[in-house]
Write an enzyme that holds these catalytic residues in place. Structure first.
Site, PDB file in Angstrom:
ATOM      1  CG  ASP A  17     113.650  -4.460  45.049  1.00 48.12           C
ATOM      2  OD1 ASP A  17     112.607  -4.912  44.541  1.00 48.12           O
ATOM      3  OD2 ASP A  17     114.082  -5.268  45.931  1.00 48.12           O
ATOM      4  CB  CYS A  74     111.198  -4.911  48.064  1.00 47.82           C
ATOM      5  SG  CYS A  74     110.772  -5.096  49.679  1.00 47.82           S
ATOM      6  CB  THR A  76     108.817  -9.820  51.043  1.00 45.86           C
ATOM      7  OG1 THR A  76     109.875  -8.912  51.644  1.00 45.86           O
ATOM      8  CG2 THR A  76     109.468 -10.933  50.652  1.00 45.86           C
ATOM      9  CG  HIS A 107      93.251   2.728  63.809  1.00 43.04           C
ATOM     10  ND1 HIS A 107      92.887   1.452  64.554  1.00 43.04           N
ATOM     11  CD2 HIS A 107      92.091   3.330  63.240  1.00 43.04           C
ATOM     12  CE1 HIS A 107      91.443   1.428  64.564  1.00 43.04           C
ATOM     13  NE2 HIS A 107      91.080   2.343  63.962  1.00 43.04           N
ATOM     14  CG  HIS A 142      93.551   6.107  66.415  1.00 40.44           C
ATOM     15  ND1 HIS A 142      93.464   4.779  66.703  1.00 40.44           N
ATOM     16  CD2 HIS A 142      92.203   6.185  66.168  1.00 40.44           C
ATOM     17  CE1 HIS A 142      92.392   4.248  66.620  1.00 40.44           C
ATOM     18  NE2 HIS A 142      91.541   4.929  66.129  1.00 40.44           N
TER      19      HIS A 142
HETATM   20  C1  RB5 Z   1     115.152  -9.308  46.112  1.00 47.86           C
HETATM   21  O1  RB5 Z   1     115.533 -10.313  45.506  1.00 47.86           O
HETATM   22  C2  RB5 Z   1     114.493  -9.220  47.513  1.00 47.86           C
HETATM   23  O2  RB5 Z   1     115.301  -9.559  48.535  1.00 47.86           O
HETATM   24  C3  RB5 Z   1     113.819  -7.977  48.041  1.00 47.86           C
HETATM   25  O3  RB5 Z   1     112.965  -7.390  46.633  1.00 47.86           O
HETATM   26  C4  RB5 Z   1     112.967  -7.849  49.221  1.00 47.86           C
HETATM   27  O4  RB5 Z   1     111.840  -8.894  48.988  1.00 47.86           O
HETATM   28  C5  RB5 Z   1     113.503  -7.674  50.449  1.00 47.86           C
HETATM   29  O5  RB5 Z   1     112.862  -7.364  51.431  1.00 47.86           O
END
Ligand code: RB5
Length: 152
Positions: A17, A74, A76, A107, A142
């Site tokens: 994203d 993304c 996180t 694994h 596994h």
């Molecule tokens: C975008 O702001 C953020 O929410 C997205 O990149 C991600 O971290 C969602 O899990």
């Protein structure tokens, strides 16, 4: 889905994203420089988008056998991993360390690597990617455990 332990010519589907876009571009270049064939599933700039749309593009590319593995980025890595893991046959591993990325393959037979661009730097992300791509599933006990996840 296709499998291969060859270190070259593997096709890797990349998706991100807006938060993951700069790291996405960096890792596509890194993969190409190591002889892998990147498939860019977008997004294609830093305009705000919804991460599930790009998770789906990479999932579909892997499930169609058009890529050996996927990489989803993304902010996180969490949203991407949640979205990708909704799909049968997809084992998406959210990793922040080289160890996790290695063991995700050895694994868990992970077929998608999820990274958080707001969590780790490009150096660690590159190390995670290369560890993921160079590690192979160990099978044995596994596989027995995977069989309890991938129900018929
Ligand atoms: C975008 O702001 C953020 O929410 C997205 O990149 C991600 O971290 C969602 O899990």
């Amino acid at each position: 889905m296709i499998n291969s332990s060859s270190t070259v010519s593997l096709k890797i589907a990349f998706g991100c994203d807006h938060a993951g876009y700069p790291l996405h571009i960096h890792l596509i270049g890194l993969a190409a420089s190591h002889g892998y064939t990147p498939i860019d599933c977008g997004t294609f700039d830093q305009s705000s988008v919804d991460y599930p749309d790009y998770a789906l593009k990479v999932v579909e590319t892997v499930k169609a056998g058009e890529a050996n593995y996927g990489v989803l980025i993304c902010g996180t890595g969490i949203g991407m991993s949640i979205a990708a893991n909704r799909h049968p046959g997809i084992r998406a591993a959210h990793c922040s360390t080289e160890y996790e990325a290695t063991v995700a393959r050895q694994h868990n037979k992970a077929n998608i690597l999820c990274l958080g661009a707001r969590v780790i730097g490009i150096g660690v992300a590159g190390t995670c990617l290369m560890a993921f791509l160079k590690s192979d599933f160990l099978g044995g006990r596994h596989q027995t455990r995977l069989n309890k996840i991938d129900l018929p």
